[in-house]
Design an enzyme around this catalytic site. Sequence first.
Site, mmCIF file in Angstrom:
data_model
loop_
_atom_site.group_PDB
_atom_site.id
_atom_site.type_symbol
_atom_site.label_atom_id
_atom_site.label_comp_id
_atom_site.label_asym_id
_atom_site.label_seq_id
_atom_site.Cartn_x
_atom_site.Cartn_y
_atom_site.Cartn_z
ATOM 1 N N ARG A 141 0.785 -1.339 0.015
ATOM 2 C CA ARG A 141 0.047 0.200 -0.132
ATOM 3 C C ARG A 141 0.777 1.186 0.078
ATOM 4 O O ARG A 141 1.816 1.505 0.699
ATOM 5 C CB ARG A 141 -0.879 0.005 1.273
ATOM 6 C CG ARG A 141 -1.882 -1.129 1.348
ATOM 7 C CD ARG A 141 -3.062 -1.137 0.561
ATOM 8 N NE ARG A 141 -3.927 -2.314 0.722
ATOM 9 C CZ ARG A 141 -4.951 -2.195 1.205
ATOM 10 N NH1 ARG A 141 -5.446 -1.527 1.924
ATOM 11 N NH2 ARG A 141 -5.705 -3.644 1.341
ATOM 12 N N GLU A 174 0.906 4.071 1.150
ATOM 13 C CA GLU A 174 0.444 4.932 2.329
ATOM 14 C C GLU A 174 0.971 6.403 2.091
ATOM 15 O O GLU A 174 2.130 6.411 1.865
ATOM 16 C CB GLU A 174 0.333 4.261 3.629
ATOM 17 C CG GLU A 174 -0.305 3.066 3.519
ATOM 18 C CD GLU A 174 -1.830 3.217 3.674
ATOM 19 O OE1 GLU A 174 -2.336 4.550 3.740
ATOM 20 O OE2 GLU A 174 -2.546 2.008 3.760
ATOM 21 N N ARG A 217 -0.020 2.597 12.965
ATOM 22 C CA ARG A 217 -0.884 1.489 12.295
ATOM 23 C C ARG A 217 -0.752 1.304 10.978
ATOM 24 O O ARG A 217 -1.657 0.373 10.543
ATOM 25 C CB ARG A 217 -2.106 1.497 12.908
ATOM 26 C CG ARG A 217 -3.202 2.928 12.313
ATOM 27 C CD ARG A 217 -4.456 3.167 13.283
ATOM 28 N NE ARG A 217 -4.737 4.375 12.505
ATOM 29 C CZ ARG A 217 -4.332 5.474 12.530
ATOM 30 N NH1 ARG A 217 -3.446 6.041 13.256
ATOM 31 N NH2 ARG A 217 -5.209 6.620 12.031
ATOM 32 N N HIS A 218 -0.007 2.023 10.297
ATOM 33 C CA HIS A 218 0.070 1.651 8.757
ATOM 34 C C HIS A 218 1.384 1.328 8.336
ATOM 35 O O HIS A 218 2.432 1.923 8.933
ATOM 36 C CB HIS A 218 -0.342 2.770 7.925
ATOM 37 C CG HIS A 218 -1.752 3.212 8.156
ATOM 38 N ND1 HIS A 218 -2.300 4.333 8.806
ATOM 39 C CD2 HIS A 218 -2.732 2.742 7.345
ATOM 40 C CE1 HIS A 218 -3.678 4.254 8.665
ATOM 41 N NE2 HIS A 218 -3.811 3.360 7.994
ATOM 42 N N GLU A 258 -8.852 -1.224 13.827
ATOM 43 C CA GLU A 258 -9.423 -2.348 12.809
ATOM 44 C C GLU A 258 -8.468 -3.574 12.360
ATOM 45 O O GLU A 258 -7.219 -3.313 12.184
ATOM 46 C CB GLU A 258 -9.460 -1.687 11.562
ATOM 47 C CG GLU A 258 -10.126 -2.306 10.409
ATOM 48 C CD GLU A 258 -9.968 -1.740 8.838
ATOM 49 O OE1 GLU A 258 -10.219 -0.391 8.881
ATOM 50 O OE2 GLU A 258 -9.631 -2.145 8.003
ATOM 51 N N SER A 274 -11.342 -6.306 7.626
ATOM 52 C CA SER A 274 -12.265 -5.739 6.922
ATOM 53 C C SER A 274 -12.875 -6.828 5.940
ATOM 54 O O SER A 274 -12.216 -7.566 5.117
ATOM 55 C CB SER A 274 -11.858 -4.375 6.315
ATOM 56 O OG SER A 274 -12.360 -3.782 5.336
ATOM 57 N N ARG A 332 -1.388 -6.116 12.436
ATOM 58 C CA ARG A 332 -2.100 -5.494 13.402
ATOM 59 C C ARG A 332 -2.429 -6.536 14.403
ATOM 60 O O ARG A 332 -2.535 -6.064 15.742
ATOM 61 C CB ARG A 332 -3.183 -4.801 12.581
ATOM 62 C CG ARG A 332 -3.061 -3.498 12.035
ATOM 63 C CD ARG A 332 -4.179 -2.637 11.737
ATOM 64 N NE ARG A 332 -3.828 -1.415 10.921
ATOM 65 C CZ ARG A 332 -4.927 -0.936 10.432
ATOM 66 N NH1 ARG A 332 -6.147 -1.220 10.538
ATOM 67 N NH2 ARG A 332 -4.321 0.275 9.581
HETATM 68 P P1 AMO Z 1 -8.587 -3.258 3.722
HETATM 69 O O1 AMO Z 1 -8.041 -2.517 2.672
HETATM 70 O O2 AMO Z 1 -9.339 -2.749 4.831
HETATM 71 O O3 AMO Z 1 -9.613 -4.283 2.925
HETATM 72 O O4 AMO Z 1 -7.347 -4.147 4.435
HETATM 73 C C1 AMO Z 1 -7.864 -5.355 5.168
HETATM 74 C C2 AMO Z 1 -6.853 -5.429 6.596
HETATM 75 O O5 AMO Z 1 -5.509 -5.476 6.268
HETATM 76 C C3 AMO Z 1 -4.845 -4.575 7.133
HETATM 77 N N1 AMO Z 1 -4.363 -3.360 6.564
HETATM 78 C C4 AMO Z 1 -3.164 -2.853 6.763
HETATM 79 N N2 AMO Z 1 -2.393 -2.787 7.945
HETATM 80 C C5 AMO Z 1 -1.280 -2.033 8.213
HETATM 81 N N3 AMO Z 1 -1.061 -1.136 7.462
HETATM 82 C C6 AMO Z 1 -1.521 -0.899 6.110
HETATM 83 N N4 AMO Z 1 -1.525 -0.067 5.451
HETATM 84 C C7 AMO Z 1 -2.800 -1.724 6.016
HETATM 85 N N5 AMO Z 1 -4.028 -1.946 4.894
HETATM 86 C C8 AMO Z 1 -4.651 -2.611 5.338
HETATM 87 C C9 AMO Z 1 -5.818 -4.149 8.135
HETATM 88 C C10 AMO Z 1 -7.241 -4.079 7.420
HETATM 89 O O6 AMO Z 1 -8.122 -4.410 8.289
HETATM 90 N N6 AMO Z 1 -9.694 -6.426 -0.176
HETATM 91 C C11 AMO Z 1 -10.313 -5.998 1.248
HETATM 92 C C12 AMO Z 1 -10.820 -6.908 2.356
HETATM 93 C C13 AMO Z 1 -11.911 -7.752 1.777
HETATM 94 O O7 AMO Z 1 -13.028 -6.995 1.373
HETATM 95 O O8 AMO Z 1 -11.850 -8.933 1.498
HETATM 96 C C14 AMO Z 1 -8.906 -5.091 1.922
HETATM 97 O O9 AMO Z 1 -8.066 -5.324 1.334
HETATM 98 O O10 AMO Z 1 -5.708 -5.106 9.302
#
Ligand code: AMO
Length: 445
Positions: free
Chosen positions: A207, A209, A215-216, A356, A359, A407
């Site tokens: 990602r 970001e 948390r990211h 979170e 998701s 997380r």
């Molecule tokens: P989403 O983008 O909410 O959903 O990601 C799902 C889970 O991945 C983790 N997460 C992260 N943790 C740390 N840093 C980040 N940058 C980060 N991005 C995501 C979180 C989050 O809850 N395809 C959908 C899911 C689905 O609908 O099946 C998705 O990727 O724990």
Amino acid sequence: VKNRTYIKELSEHVGKEVTLAGWMHKLRNLGKVAFLVLRDKTGTVQCVLDAERIDVVKDLQVESVLKITGQVVKTPKGDAYEIQATNVEVISPVNEMIPVEVNKDEIDAHIDTVIDHRPVTLRHPKQQAIFRVQAGILHAFRNSMIKHGFMEYRSPVLMGAPSESGASVFEVNYYDGKAYLAQSPQVYKQIMVGVFEKVFTITPVFRAEKHNTTRHLMEITQMDGEMGFIESYEEVLEVVESVVRDIFSYLEENHKTDLELWDAGLPKLPEGEFPRVKVKEALRIIEERTGKTVQRPELDLDPEDEREIAKWALEKYNSDFLWLLNFKKDKNFYTWNDKENPDESLSYDLECRGLEWLSGTHRIHNYEILFQRMKDQGLSLEHYEHYLEAFKYGIPSEAGFSLGLERMTQQIFGLKNIREATLFPSDLGRIAGQRITGKSTDLEE
Ligand code: AMO
């Protein structure tokens, strides 16, 4: 090392001679006698060295790799074991002072220093515990998903188009053109439902970001499940709850010592099903509790809201877990809006202690609707030929989820920063743990 004994097995060898191998964790040299603490992957033990044996190690630094033979004796207090060394061999000498001490109860260094010296700081027993538990989570997740009837598949990480929104995607050169790093296994897990009905995968995702927060991260591990032939997304919530319970039971059985090292009590599971609250209702509860007006342009919570609603769930249901249901409409291209509440989508997040973890959503499985939605959102459909073909030729109604490994690990240990739960974190200042020259590693909220 031939006939090697691990430190954890010493109780089976009292009075006998054993050969151990590991790292010199500590050395206290009193001249005629020295106390050397040896560490292997299973623990530490004190070895007593006489003058002749002291000569072999006296000029070495800690973390030197040794092979020690000696007799196992019970310590005077009788609660531990000691080795009366008869032979000490050096496998790899260390001549330089260690950059961060790893033989005290705590690492006395800032997280940035800990990451800068990961290969060494990982050797600290408390650091080891985090990543042994992380391995336990992966193991238990896989076993539990298989038990629930899901099949594992490998998802591609190099993609022809962004897998989620275009905003946070990394582009890479691909011969004369471009490729994109997967932001999630979304597209492929849905295609796989068209064959195996229930699938899961454990995969790195990326990602881009824009912020450095606690948390990211830019590279994470997602644990994803996708489930065909569902009638409502509640069926997925049930599976997730059961999988989380399985993971916790596994950790309790196999990683008690690791968790105790951090005083990490596992997050509290409720008696029955996890509390469930719609986002709209959650915002109302937060207003009621704080007396502040919560005006969000869309149905969503900010970090402060998440912490407040977590408190409510703990007070009311004695649960560290909470489902937030039905976020804003048009959440992404693959999710149904709620027919009865057009400003909501059929979506859900699992929150743990206000963060979170997971998701997921109920997916659009109707080809014409999906095609139109993707077109309306301006996606370049030529990159999604496989995805669309799967729907053209029949995908059952389905829903799924993604659980973030880092997380989850972070929260289980109560760590302030997700980097502490990541071996080699990538963020705005680092790639795979190593600093990018000229970039800052400072954090924002
Ligand atoms: P989403 O983008 O909410 O959903 O990601 C799902 C889970 O991945 C983790 N997460 C992260 N943790 C740390 N840093 C980040 N940058 C980060 N991005 C995501 C979180 C989050 O809850 N395809 C959908 C899911 C689905 O609908 O099946 C998705 O990727 O724990």
